[in-house]
Design an enzyme around this catalytic site. Structure first.
Site, mmCIF file in Angstrom:
data_model
loop_
_atom_site.group_PDB
_atom_site.id
_atom_site.type_symbol
_atom_site.label_atom_id
_atom_site.label_comp_id
_atom_site.label_asym_id
_atom_site.label_seq_id
_atom_site.Cartn_x
_atom_site.Cartn_y
_atom_site.Cartn_z
ATOM 1 C CE LYS A 138 55.007 3.889 43.123
ATOM 2 N NZ LYS A 138 55.398 3.653 41.754
ATOM 3 C CD GLU B 283 54.322 9.878 40.047
ATOM 4 O OE1 GLU B 283 53.796 9.060 40.827
ATOM 5 O OE2 GLU B 283 54.711 9.590 38.903
ATOM 6 C CG HIS C 10 56.123 -0.281 31.405
ATOM 7 N ND1 HIS C 10 56.643 0.941 31.731
ATOM 8 C CD2 HIS C 10 54.876 -0.051 30.931
ATOM 9 C CE1 HIS C 10 55.742 1.867 31.494
ATOM 10 N NE2 HIS C 10 54.665 1.295 30.999
ATOM 11 N NE ARG D 134 62.846 -9.477 40.506
ATOM 12 C CZ ARG D 134 63.218 -8.737 39.465
ATOM 13 N NH1 ARG D 134 64.392 -8.915 38.914
ATOM 14 N NH2 ARG D 134 62.425 -7.806 38.993
#
Lengths: 502, 169, 502, 169
Positions: A116, A199, A234, A291
Site C-alpha cells: 500500500k 483520511e 467488499h 493480474r
C-alpha cells in the site's frame, strides 16, 4: 509461442485459460486437489496432475509441487489465473528461477503493487490522486491541521483498526475533538494501541477500475473502465462496461492515469488500476490488481480483445500490435457473479452437489462457468461457480438480455445468488445506473420484493408430479402417458384422438 | 387423489383426477384446471393451461417440493389427509417437548469452534457452534432456550450437509 | 409497440423470435403440430396452440388455423420466420385483411420478389447486373448473335430442362453449333420441347449476399455481405461475414445495388439480395430473399445489430434510427449449420431421439439451437437442428473458436453433420478463404481425411465401461468406486489412500 | 475380464483387471495401461492416463460401443471369447444362407414407393424401396442378387427407425 502452459488455478478461470490455449494451439496442464478430481477443467485440459489434499494451503498454494508438475510435464509457462498465487512475488520469482515464464508482471512489479505504501508513493510520483490522508500515526495538533487541508467530511481511523472498529466519520469541524478522543479510546481498548490517522471520507463513492495492457517493449494502453460499485462484504457481485457514470473526458483522464501508474512501475502484461470516484467525478487511486480480473469478460465483449490470449502473447514476447487510438469499444456488457451462497441466510456459503444444471444460452449471452450437473461444489474454495455475461448494443439491451438469462438459469441442489441477481437487475435505481458502493447494503434493506405471480401453477405442477410419482411406485396401475420417451407416432396418435378436429 | 397444499401462509385443497391421455384435471379450492401436460424429463414438465405455456422444474422432488416456474421458485408442501393429521399430532408432540432443537450443518463444512459444552444453558440467539465453508465462518445459533444435551462433533471435523451437530432440549 | 406477437414457425427460429420478444417485453404465441408438442420453443413461449397434424401442409402451412389462433390469443402481429409461409404473398395479404401486422414486406413486394421475371426486370430498371442471357426461346441465328454479345464460356439450356438435362457448357465458338443441336435434341427427348436459351456460364462463382434493412419511411441501409459459397444440394452449410473475397469498393457497390433493388420494389423490413460473384469480382444479381435469412446471426455478430428486433421495430412503425455511415462492422463471424443428416450415407436425413446433448459454450460462441437432450427430432421438417456461430476479432480467431466448439459439441442418438463440419473447418482451401459454389462437392471427393489419434483410448474406455456395466448387473460383487455421487469426503479419503505422498 | 476388441480392421486382446480404488489396469495386446478413472455420469468418464486427460463419452452403450474422445468418434465392438466364437459360427451360417438380406428403415420415415413386388428378382444395386424423411427421398438398394421374399409395409405408411421393410433371399 509456448508449446505448453501450466494453469496454476482451478474452477472457471482454469477453464477460461484452457480455452484460450486450445484456440492458440498450445497444450494445457491442469493441477487439481483431492476435491477437484471431478472438476470440469480437469477433463478439458490436455494433462492433469494431482498436487495435494483439498485445502488450498496443501495444494493450490504449494509452489514446490506446482513447479514439480511443470518440470515433469515440460510446461514452458505458468498462467496463475486470479487469487491463489497470482500476485505472489515469491512464486513469480520461483518460476523465473526455474526457467518458466510467469504469465504476469515481474516479481518486482508484483512486490510494489502489493504494498500500500509503495503504491501510494508511486501514485504521488506520477501525479495520480489518491484518497487524501495519511497512514502515519499523528498527534492531535497534526490531525487538526491536516483536517483543514483535507476538508470535511473526513475519517478518523485507529491505525490498528479494522472491521469498522476505531473508526469515526467527522462531518464538521466541531465534531473533530470528540471523534479523536473516541477513536483513540476505542483503538486502545480494542487493539491496545491508540495510534490514529485521518483520511478523506468519500460519501457514497463509486468503485471504477481501468483495464490496461502493457507489452515487454513498454507499449501501454488502457481498454476502458469497468463499473464495480455493486459489492457485498467488499466482494464484487455485478460489474459492467462502460460505467453509466462515465464521460469521455473522465475516461481519458482515468485511462491516462492508469497508463502512467503502469509505466511508473514498469508494468508488463494485463493489469487493473482501481479507483474510487466521488459524485463530482473526482477520482482517487486505490491499488493496482496485478493480474487478470474476475470481471475481465465485460471488457472483452466491449472491446473485442481477448485478454487471456493477449496475456499469453505478451508473456511470449509479442508486441501489443495495436495503438491506443485503434481500440474501439462497442455496446455495453454486464457481468453477474453466480455464487454458491444462500441469499435467504445472510449469503452463507452453500457448497454441495448440483443436481440440476441448465445454463442459459441466447444471443449476446456468455456463461463462464466451471461446473456441471452432478458436480459437487467443494467447500474449500471461493464460492464463485459461474460468471454470466450479457452484451447489448446499449445498456438497456444488455440488461434485458441479462434478465432473461438469469430467469432461464436453473441450478438445483445448492443455493445460489441467481434469484437475488434477478431482483437487482430490475431495481429502479440500478436500471437508472444510479449506484455506488453502498448500493447492495441499501438494496438488501428493502422489504418489498414484489408478489409472486405463478404460485397457483407451482401448486398444480407439484400435485401432478406427486400424483405421477405415486403412480410409478405402484406399477400395477394403468400406465400413464405423456412422456417424451417412446415413438412419436404413438404421441401423435394420442393427441389427435384427444383433440377436437379443426 | 386429494392433497392439502401449503405454500407460504396459503393452504389449498387439491384434487387430482386420473389423467385422460395428456390432460390432467386438477381441482384447486373448487376451481378446475385443465392441464395438457408433457413430461420432458424426470424433473421437468411442459404444461399448457388454456393456451398458456409453463415450463416447470421440480427442483426438489419430495414434499415440501421446490418448484421453479418462469424464474420464480416456490416451496410447496403437499400432504394427503392422513399425512396432514399425522403432522398435526407430531407438531403437538414437538410443541409438548418444548424447544427440543437439533442443530445440523446447513451445508458441507468444517467445525471451527464449539461455543458450548454438554450441560450448558443457552438462550435464544446464543451462538452454539461455528462452522466454516468456502473461507466464510458461519455461527449457528440456538432458536430458543434450553440445555445442551449432546454434541456430536469435534472441532476440526469435516461434516456433510445435514450432519447432526448439537442437540439442545 | 406490439403487446403480443404470434410466431408462425417452429424450431430454432421460433425460439430466436421468442427471445427477441421477451427482451422487448412483448408476449409470444407459439403454434405447434402434433410432432412438436415436445419442442423447446413451445415451452419457452408465453402461449402455445395446436394447429394440426404433423405434416406441414396440415399445420404450419394452414393459414386459416394460424389466423384463428392469432384472433383467439389477441396477437397483434405475426412473425413468419423463414420457410413455411414467410414469403407467401397470400398469407401476408390475409394477415393484413385480418388486421394483423405481417412482420415482413408487403404482399406486393413479396409477389415481385417471388417472380424471377419481375425480379430481373426490376434489376434492369435500377441498373443492377444479372447473369447475362435470356429466358426466352431463341432461334439458332438469334443464339449465334447473342453468344457474341455474352461471350464465352456460355450455357445453352433447354427451356423445359432441369437437373442438368438439356444443358451444355460451351467453351468456344466452334463448339456452339453442335451444342445447340445436342441441347435441342435432349430437350425434345426428355421434356418433349426443343425450346432453348443462352446464359453466361460463370466458372466457379462465389455466392455472396447482402443484408438490407428498410423502414416504412423508406430509409434503407445495407449491413454488409455474407459469404455463402459452401453449399450442398443448393443448401447452404457454412456462412461467414465478411467474405474473405470482399474489397471495400466491391462491398460498397454491392451494398448500393442491394439498396437500389430494395428501393425499386418499395421494400420494407429485413431482406437479402443474393448475388453470384465471379473470379474478376463482377457481381450478378440472383434474387431477393424477402425474409429473415437462416444465416442472419453472422451479420448480427459483426454489426452488433439485432436483426429480429429490428424487424419487429420496423413492423411497429419505428424508424431505423441509424444511417448507413453509422454502421460499424467488427471482426469476423462464421456459422455452421448442424443438420440431422448422416454424412457417411450421402447426407441422408436422420431424424430420431437425441439421447445425449451437450452444446459447446465458450467466449465468442453462440448456439442457436432448437433441441434438447431427450427431444425426438421429427421426420416431417427441415433437418436443421442448430446453428453454431463463432465470432473472432479476425477470421483466424473465429475459425479457431469454431473448431474447438465443434469438437466440444456432443449430439448422440441421431447422426449429425458435426464431424463433417469439423473437417471442413480444417481444410487448407477453406482456411485460406479460397472457396466457390463447387467447394463442398470437391471437398467430398477427397479421400484423405487423416488418421484418428485416439483409437486406443476409445478401446480402453469401452472396455472399462463394459466391465462396469457387467459389474452393475451383478450387484452381489464388490462395489466399484469412482463415481461422482456420494460424499466428497469419501472421494478425498480414497484418493489420499491411493497416492504415494509427496 | 477378457475381451476381443474390434475397431475398423484392427483387433485387440483386452484384459481388464479388477480396479483398485480409482485405478483400472487394462492390458491391451500385452501393454498395460494404468487408468485413473472417474465416472462423471452414466455415459461420461474422466480418464487420466500418465497425466494425459481424456473426457470420454459412451455415445452408444451396447456393443458395438460408440465412443467419443477429443472430437473423434469410434465404433468399438467388444466381445468375450464365448461371444467371439458364437459370432464366428453365426457369421458362417449367415454366409451359408448366401445373400439373405433384410432391408430396414435407417431412420423414422414414410414409405413413398415400393419398387419391387414379392417374387421379383433383384440384382446388387437395384432400388427396392423409396422412403422419405425431412422432405428428402432416400432410395434403399439391394446389396446383392436375390428374390424378394417379403414386403412388410405399404406405400404411405409411416415407420420408425429400424423398422423391417423388405426381405430378400
Amino acid at each position: 509461442m509456448f508449446r505448453k502452459i501450466l494453469i496454476a488455478n482451478r474452477g472457471e478461470i482454469a477453464l477460461r485459460v484452457i480455452r484460450a490455449c486450445r484456440e492458440m494451439g498450445i497444450g494445457t496442464v491442469a493441477i487439481y486437489s483431492d476435491a477437484d478430481r471431478s472438476a470440469l477443467y480437469v477433463r478439458k485440459a490436455d494433462e492433469a496432475y494431482h498436487v495435494g489434499p483439498s485445502p488450498s494451503a496443501e495444494s493450490y498454494l504449494r509452489v514446490d509441487r506446482i513447479l514439480d508438475v511443470a518440470r515433469q510435464s515440460e510446461a514452458e509457462a505458468i498462467h496463475p489465473g486470479y487469487g491463489f498465487l497470482a500476485e505472489n512475488p515469491t512464486f513469480a520469482e520461483a518460476c523465473e528461477q526455474a526457467g518458466l515464464v510467469f504469465i504476469g508482471p515481474s516479481s518486482e512489479t508484483l512486490s510494489l503493487c502489493g504494498s500500500k505504501t509503495a503504491s501510494r508513493r508511486l501514485a504521488k510520483q506520477v501525479g495520480v490522486p489518491t484518497v487524501p490522508g495519511t497512514d502515519q500515526n499523528l498527534r492531535d495538533e497534526e490531525i487538526l491541521q491536516r483536517a483543514q487541508e483535507i476538508g470535511f467530511p473526513l475519517l478518523i481511523k485507529a491505525a490498528a483498526g479494522g472491521g469498522g472498529k476505531g473508526m469515526r466519520i467527522v462531518g464538521e469541524e466541531v465534531e473533530l475533538q470528540s471523534a479523536i478522543r473516541a477513536a483513540r479510546s476505542e483503538g486502545l481498548s480494542s487493539f491496545g494501541d491508540d495510534a490514529i490517522f485521518v483520511e478523506k471520507y468519500l460519501t457514497r463513492p463509486r468503485h471504477i477500475e481501468m483495464q490496461i495492457l502493457a507489452d515487454a517493449a513498454g507499449n501501454t494502453v488502457y481498454l476502458g473502465e469497468r463499473e464495480c460499485s455493486l459489492q457485498r462484504r467488499h466482494q464484487k457481485v455485478v460489474e459492467e462496461a462502460p460505467s453509466p457514470f462515465m464521460t469521455p473526458d473522465l475516461r481519458r483522464q482515468m485511462g491516462e492515469a492508469a497508463v502512467a501508474l503502469a509505466k511508473g512501475c514498469r508494468y508488463q502484461n494485463a493489469g487493473t488500476a482501481e479507483f474510487l470516484v466521488d459524485a463530482d467525478r473526482n477520482f482517487y487511486f486505490l491499488e493496482i490488481n496485478a493480474r487478470l480480473q474476475v470481471e475481465h469478460p465485460v471488457t472483452e465483449l466491449t472491446t473485442g480483445i481477448d485478454l487471456v490470449k493477449s496475456q499469453i502473447r505478451i508473456a511470449g514476447g509479442e508486441s501489443l500490435g495495436f495503438r491506443q487510438e485503434e481500440i474501439q469499444r462497442r455496446g455495453h456488457a454486464i457481468e453477474c457473479r453466480i455464487y454458491a451462497e444462500d441469499p435467504t441466510n445472510r449469503f452463507a456459503p452453500f457448497p454441495g452437489k448440483i443436481t440440476l444444471y441448465r445454463p442459459p444460452g441466447a444471443p449476446g449471452i456468455r456463461d463462464d462457468s466451471g461446473v456441471y450437473e452432478g458436480f459437487e461444489v467443494p467447500m474449500y474454495y471461493d464460492p464463485l461457480i459461474s460468471k454470466l455475461v450479457a452484451w447489448g448494443k446499449d445498456r438497456p439491451e444488455a440488461l434485458s438480455r441479462m434478465r432473461q438469462a438469469l430467469q432461464d438459469y436453473l441450478i438445483a441442489g445448492i443455493k445460489t445468488t441467481v434469484s437475488f441477481l434477478c431482483e437487482v437487475m430490475s431495481d429502479p435505481r440500478f436500471v437508472a445506473g444510479d449506484m455506488d458502493t453502498t448500493f447492495i447494503d441499501t438494496f438488501l434493506q428493502q422489504e418489498d420484493r414484489g408478489e409472486p405471480r405463478h404460485r397457483d401453477v407451482a401448486v398444480v405442477a407439484a400435485a401432478i408430479h406427486a400424483y405421477l410419482t405415486e403412480r410409478e411406485r405402484k406399477p400395477a396401475a394403468t400406465p400413464v402417458s405423456g412422456g417424451v420417451a417412446g415413438s412419436e407416432w404413438r404421441l401423435a396418435a394420442r393427441q389427435q384422438g384427444l383433440r377436437r378436429g379443426w | 387423489m386429494k392433497y392439502i397444499a401449503e405454500i407460504g401462509e396459503h393452504e389449498y385443497l387439491i384434487d387430482v383426477a386420473e389423467p385422460e391421455g395428456s390432460i390432467f384435471r386438477v381441482t384447486m379450492d373448487g376451481v378446475t384446471w385443465e392441464v395438457d401436460y408433457l413430461r420432458i424429463s424426470d424433473r421437468c414438465y411442459s404444461l399448457l393451461v388454456d393456451g398458456t405455456s409453463y415450463e416447470v422444474d421440480i427442483i426438489k422432488s419430495v414434499s415440501p417440493y421446490t418448484v421453479g416456474v418462469r424464474g420464480e421458485v416456490h416451496d410447496v408442501e403437499l400432504l394427503t389427509e392422513r399425512e396432514k393429521r399425522r403432522k398435526a399430532i407430531t407438531g403437538q408432540v414437538a410443541a409438548g417437548r418444548e424447544g427440543r432443537q437439533v442443530i445440523a450443518a446447513p451445508m458441507p463444512s468444517k467445525v471451527v469452534r464449539l461455543l458450548v459444552g454438554v450441560g450448558d444453558q443457552v438462550n435464544a440467539g446464543d451462538g452454539v457452534i461455528v462452522v466454516e465453508a468456502m473461507k466464510m465462518e458461519n455461527e449457528l445459533r440456538s432458536a430458543g432456550p434450553g440445555t445442551v444435551r449432546e454434541i456430536k462433533v469435534k472441532e476440526g471435523e469435516a461434516v456433510g450437509g445435514g450432519h447432526l451437530l448439537v442437540v439442545i432440549e
